[in-house]
Motif scaffolding. Sequence first.
Motif, short mmCIF file in Angstrom:
data_model
loop_
_atom_site.label_atom_id
_atom_site.label_comp_id
_atom_site.label_asym_id
_atom_site.label_seq_id
_atom_site.Cartn_x
_atom_site.Cartn_y
_atom_site.Cartn_z
N GLY A 93 52.53 46.53 47.88
CA GLY A 93 52.30 45.31 47.10
C GLY A 93 50.98 44.63 47.37
O GLY A 93 50.78 43.49 46.93
N GLN A 94 50.08 45.29 48.07
CA GLN A 94 48.80 44.68 48.42
C GLN A 94 47.68 45.20 47.52
O GLN A 94 47.61 46.41 47.23
N SER A 95 46.83 44.31 47.08
CA SER A 95 45.53 44.72 46.57
C SER A 95 44.58 44.84 47.75
O SER A 95 44.92 44.43 48.88
N VAL A 96 43.40 45.38 47.53
CA VAL A 96 42.42 45.42 48.61
C VAL A 96 42.07 44.01 49.05
O VAL A 96 41.95 43.73 50.25
N ALA A 97 41.96 43.10 48.10
CA ALA A 97 41.62 41.71 48.43
C ALA A 97 42.71 41.06 49.29
O ALA A 97 42.41 40.40 50.29
N SER A 98 43.98 41.25 48.91
CA SER A 98 45.06 40.64 49.69
C SER A 98 45.21 41.31 51.05
O SER A 98 45.50 40.64 52.05
N PHE A 99 45.00 42.63 51.10
CA PHE A 99 45.03 43.32 52.39
C PHE A 99 43.95 42.79 53.31
O PHE A 99 44.19 42.56 54.51
N TYR A 100 42.78 42.56 52.78
CA TYR A 100 41.67 42.02 53.57
C TYR A 100 42.04 40.64 54.13
O TYR A 100 41.88 40.39 55.33
N ARG A 101 42.59 39.78 53.28
CA ARG A 101 42.98 38.44 53.74
C ARG A 101 44.09 38.52 54.79
O ARG A 101 44.05 37.83 55.82
N GLU A 102 45.10 39.36 54.53
CA GLU A 102 46.23 39.47 55.45
C GLU A 102 45.79 40.03 56.81
O GLU A 102 46.28 39.61 57.85
N THR A 103 44.86 40.98 56.79
CA THR A 103 44.38 41.56 58.04
C THR A 103 43.64 40.53 58.87
O THR A 103 43.86 40.40 60.09
N LEU A 104 42.74 39.78 58.24
CA LEU A 104 42.01 38.74 58.97
C LEU A 104 42.95 37.66 59.48
O LEU A 104 42.79 37.14 60.59
N PRO A 119 31.14 43.25 54.64
CA PRO A 119 32.54 43.47 54.22
C PRO A 119 32.67 44.03 52.81
O PRO A 119 33.32 43.44 51.93
N HIS A 120 32.05 45.17 52.60
CA HIS A 120 32.07 45.89 51.33
C HIS A 120 32.46 47.34 51.61
O HIS A 120 32.29 47.83 52.73
N PRO A 121 32.91 48.08 50.61
CA PRO A 121 33.16 49.51 50.79
C PRO A 121 31.88 50.24 51.17
O PRO A 121 30.78 49.85 50.76
N TYR A 122 32.05 51.31 51.93
CA TYR A 122 30.91 52.12 52.38
C TYR A 122 30.86 53.40 51.56
O TYR A 122 31.81 54.20 51.58
N THR A 123 29.76 53.60 50.84
CA THR A 123 29.48 54.79 50.03
C THR A 123 30.58 55.10 49.01
O THR A 123 30.78 56.26 48.64
N LEU A 124 31.30 54.10 48.55
CA LEU A 124 32.26 54.29 47.47
C LEU A 124 31.67 53.73 46.18
O LEU A 124 30.66 53.04 46.17
N SER A 125 32.34 54.01 45.07
CA SER A 125 31.78 53.66 43.76
C SER A 125 31.61 52.16 43.57
O SER A 125 30.78 51.72 42.77
N ASP A 126 32.40 51.36 44.27
CA ASP A 126 32.33 49.90 44.14
C ASP A 126 31.73 49.26 45.39
O ASP A 126 32.14 48.17 45.80
N ALA A 127 30.74 49.92 45.98
CA ALA A 127 30.13 49.41 47.20
C ALA A 127 29.49 48.05 47.02
O ALA A 127 29.25 47.32 47.99
N HIS A 128 29.22 47.68 45.77
CA HIS A 128 28.61 46.38 45.48
C HIS A 128 29.60 45.23 45.58
O HIS A 128 29.21 44.07 45.66
N PHE A 131 35.21 43.33 49.65
CA PHE A 131 36.64 43.59 49.75
C PHE A 131 37.46 42.40 49.24
O PHE A 131 38.49 42.57 48.59
N ALA A 132 37.00 41.20 49.55
CA ALA A 132 37.74 39.99 49.20
C ALA A 132 37.89 39.78 47.70
O ALA A 132 38.70 38.96 47.27
N GLU A 133 37.10 40.52 46.90
CA GLU A 133 37.15 40.35 45.45
C GLU A 133 37.78 41.54 44.73
O GLU A 133 37.85 41.55 43.50
N ASP A 134 38.27 42.51 45.48
CA ASP A 134 38.82 43.71 44.86
C ASP A 134 40.31 43.55 44.58
O ASP A 134 41.16 43.80 45.43
#
Length: 319
Positions: A93-104, A119-128, A131-134
């Motif tokens: 039930g987590q998005s990347v954004a919610s996982f990032y918040r929950e982990t912190l 705090p962005h993906p490394y060498t992935l298509s959405d590296a720009h 995490f908090a906005e994914d």
Amino acid sequence: MDLFPAIPLSEWRDSKETLHRFAQIVGKIRLASSIRRNHWWNVPFHVTGRGITTRPMGGFDGDPVFTIDFDFVDHWLTVSCLDGSTTSFPLLGQSVASFYRETLAALDRIGVAVTLAHPHPYTLSDAHRPFAEDTEHTSYDPFWVNRHWQVLSQVNLVLEEFAAGFCGKVSPVHLFWHSYDIAVTRFSDRSVEMGAEVDPVTREAYSREVISCGFWFGDDDYPRPAFYAYAAPEPAGLAGQPLRPSPAHWIERGSGRLATLDYDDVRDGAHPRQAVLDFYGSLYRSAAALDGWDVEHLASPGGVTDPLARGNAPTAGSA
């Protein structure tokens, strides 16, 4: 349980994309909170009996010693502190954004203050995208995530067996979160000179001659799971050397070439584990010979270097 159960990328691609970003978030915490080791050996994850772990870290700059574990059986992330305290939250039930918040938030609850440099993906298509906005990557199929851990666990043991045959400098079996592959690397003692134009991650990883063997689950460029092996720097003529077993082949990958053996070709064979060991061994012997490694001196059959004990070396399950 079957050795090397089916794990077609098409069945869990969306879940893999989400999980990969979860792993990168935790991996960047590991990078920020661990003591640097040669070739970045401090950064990867290790496989556990229920998932993967960062191993203990922290213990400086006011942070406690803590560990982050992915549980792929019950599908939770757990942060554990040396004083015995733990805090967890579900992976489902987590998005990347919610996982990032929950982990912190989990880190904050046990008194860990960590800042990620990027705090962005490394060498992935959405590296720009931070995490908090994914909120795009939300897929997490517990069946396939559990299945991928089963495969990792089995491949981990094959890599351990391959590593046992080499008594030189050899890495632990590492799960690299940046590319989400599992590998073991053999090293020579010869330095590799690289210029300032080469990025520092690469310069540290390949500062010595290496022969590396591993496995990945597939990606857009190679959309199926496969075992792989390579040498860096690649010695002249390596790609012309024979590979075993016969389905193994060479592919172009990035700026170099990889020897690959498709996972499904191994699964369908009569002796899957031995096929993988033969594949790794064929690449190693060819690359080591071309680079002038002392293969006989570096050998440790059955994990044994004592010449008096080699005739009675234990096999898996006998010791």
